[in-house]
Design a protein around this motif. Structure first.
Motif, PDB file in Angstrom:
ATOM      1  N   ARG A 148      12.386  -4.369  -5.190  1.00  0.00           N
ATOM      2  CA  ARG A 148      11.187  -3.613  -5.796  1.00  0.00           C
ATOM      3  C   ARG A 148      11.122  -2.168  -5.098  1.00  0.00           C
ATOM      4  N   GLY A 149      11.964  -1.746  -4.328  1.00  0.00           N
ATOM      5  CA  GLY A 149      12.120  -0.468  -3.752  1.00  0.00           C
ATOM      6  C   GLY A 149      10.798  -0.061  -2.944  1.00  0.00           C
ATOM      7  N   TRP A 150      10.520  -1.044  -2.132  1.00  0.00           N
ATOM      8  CA  TRP A 150       9.342  -0.683  -1.246  1.00  0.00           C
ATOM      9  C   TRP A 150      10.175   0.103  -0.085  1.00  0.00           C
ATOM     10  N   SER A 151       9.234   1.243   0.557  1.00  0.00           N
ATOM     11  CA  SER A 151      10.181   1.506   1.852  1.00  0.00           C
ATOM     12  C   SER A 151       9.953   0.980   3.166  1.00  0.00           C
ATOM     13  N   THR A 152       9.189   0.462   3.289  1.00  0.00           N
ATOM     14  CA  THR A 152       9.204  -0.178   4.630  1.00  0.00           C
ATOM     15  C   THR A 152       8.265  -1.670   4.656  1.00  0.00           C
ATOM     16  N   LEU A 153       8.744  -2.533   5.453  1.00  0.00           N
ATOM     17  CA  LEU A 153       8.184  -3.703   5.571  1.00  0.00           C
ATOM     18  C   LEU A 153       7.607  -3.793   7.291  1.00  0.00           C
ATOM     19  N   TYR A 154       6.546  -3.983   7.584  1.00  0.00           N
ATOM     20  CA  TYR A 154       6.103  -4.080   9.120  1.00  0.00           C
ATOM     21  C   TYR A 154       5.065  -5.144   9.244  1.00  0.00           C
ATOM     22  N   TRP A 155       4.924  -5.636  10.538  1.00  0.00           N
ATOM     23  CA  TRP A 155       3.876  -6.530  11.029  1.00  0.00           C
ATOM     24  C   TRP A 155       3.603  -6.269  12.599  1.00  0.00           C
ATOM     25  N   HIS A 156       2.586  -6.944  13.010  1.00  0.00           N
ATOM     26  CA  HIS A 156       2.263  -6.961  14.269  1.00  0.00           C
ATOM     27  C   HIS A 156       2.079  -8.356  14.823  1.00  0.00           C
ATOM     28  N   HIS A 194       0.855  -1.086   0.164  1.00  0.00           N
ATOM     29  CA  HIS A 194      -0.077   0.188  -0.039  1.00  0.00           C
ATOM     30  C   HIS A 194       0.956   1.272   0.060  1.00  0.00           C
ATOM     31  N   GLU A 195       0.114   2.409  -0.233  1.00  0.00           N
ATOM     32  CA  GLU A 195       0.714   3.576  -0.163  1.00  0.00           C
ATOM     33  C   GLU A 195       1.032   4.278   1.153  1.00  0.00           C
ATOM     34  N   GLY A 196       1.737   5.089   1.556  1.00  0.00           N
ATOM     35  CA  GLY A 196       1.875   5.657   2.608  1.00  0.00           C
ATOM     36  C   GLY A 196       2.148   7.036   2.677  1.00  0.00           C
ATOM     37  N   SER A 197       1.529   7.561   3.815  1.00  0.00           N
ATOM     38  CA  SER A 197       1.646   9.367   3.665  1.00  0.00           C
ATOM     39  C   SER A 197       2.982  10.168   4.074  1.00  0.00           C
ATOM     40  N   TRP A 198       4.007   9.120   4.532  1.00  0.00           N
ATOM     41  CA  TRP A 198       5.384   9.460   5.047  1.00  0.00           C
ATOM     42  C   TRP A 198       6.310   9.112   4.306  1.00  0.00           C
ATOM     43  N   VAL A 199       5.934   8.247   3.023  1.00  0.00           N
ATOM     44  CA  VAL A 199       7.050   7.768   2.320  1.00  0.00           C
ATOM     45  C   VAL A 199       6.686   8.252   0.912  1.00  0.00           C
ATOM     46  N   ALA A 200       7.652   8.093  -0.289  1.00  0.00           N
ATOM     47  CA  ALA A 200       7.346   8.383  -1.455  1.00  0.00           C
ATOM     48  C   ALA A 200       7.322   6.678  -2.226  1.00  0.00           C
ATOM     49  N   SER A 201       7.571   5.828  -1.870  1.00  0.00           N
ATOM     50  CA  SER A 201       7.740   4.357  -2.395  1.00  0.00           C
ATOM     51  C   SER A 201       6.473   3.408  -1.489  1.00  0.00           C
ATOM     52  N   PRO A 202       6.418   2.529  -2.074  1.00  0.00           N
ATOM     53  CA  PRO A 202       5.239   1.569  -1.352  1.00  0.00           C
ATOM     54  C   PRO A 202       5.726   0.937  -0.116  1.00  0.00           C
ATOM     55  N   VAL A 203       4.512   0.730   0.756  1.00  0.00           N
ATOM     56  CA  VAL A 203       4.910   0.037   2.122  1.00  0.00           C
ATOM     57  C   VAL A 203       4.171  -1.232   2.127  1.00  0.00           C
ATOM     58  N   CYS A 204       4.653  -2.277   2.658  1.00  0.00           N
ATOM     59  CA  CYS A 204       4.344  -3.659   2.719  1.00  0.00           C
ATOM     60  C   CYS A 204       4.085  -3.904   4.047  1.00  0.00           C
TER      61      CYS A 204
END
Length: 145
Positions: free
Chosen positions: A110-118, A69-79
């Motif tokens: 692929r140039g994602w900005s972040t990978l996160y999970w909980h 998905h897109e993110g409001s604090w980054v320019a590239s996709p977030v996973c």
């Protein structure tokens, strides 16, 4: 040998077997139409939801389900890694690590900005997750609509 790859339509029976194990681990049940909808999105190339399958000697042994998905604090996709499961028969072989590392590698390529999970506080997999990055101090709020 472990192989991590995209799910394909042919993987549905194996994925559903693993998915059932995942739901049992979390002591939850989903309506069959939700599982069917999830599967349909996993194999739809236009969907932001995607699945990866870990195989050991040709047998489906684990999976990850993520949302790009897109993110409001980054320019590239977030996973967002939404679901990760390894069949109990295959635990202790590094498959969980391989599934997370697979997403790290995909993200870098692929140039994602972040990978996160909980995860739940008491999940034994936290030992693995902590090896990748420490947990942050965010608290999750969830309002069912």
């Amino acid at each position: 040998m472990t192989l991590v790859r995209d799910v394909t339509a042919a993987d549905e029976p194996a994925w559903r077997r693993l998915w059932d194990g995942y739901l049992a681990f979390y002591e939850t049940a989903l309506a069959p139409e939700i599982t069917s909808r999830t599967w349909a999105r996993l194999i739809d190339p236009a969907s932001p939801l995607f699945g990866r399958l870990a195989e050991v000697e040709g047998e489906a042994a684990g999976f990850s389900v993520s949302v790009l998905h897109e993110g409001s604090w980054v320019a590239s996709p977030v996973c967002y890694l939404e679901d990760l499961f390894v069949d109990p028969r295959h635990r202790g072989r590094g498959l969980g690590r391989a599934l997370v590392q697979d997403l790290v590698d995909l993200g870098r390529a692929r140039g994602w900005s972040t990978l996160y999970w909980h995860t739940r506080t008491g999940n034994p997999a936290r030992r693995l997750y902590d090896a990748f990055t420490p947990a942050d101090d965010f608290v999750r709020y969830r309002l069912r609509l």
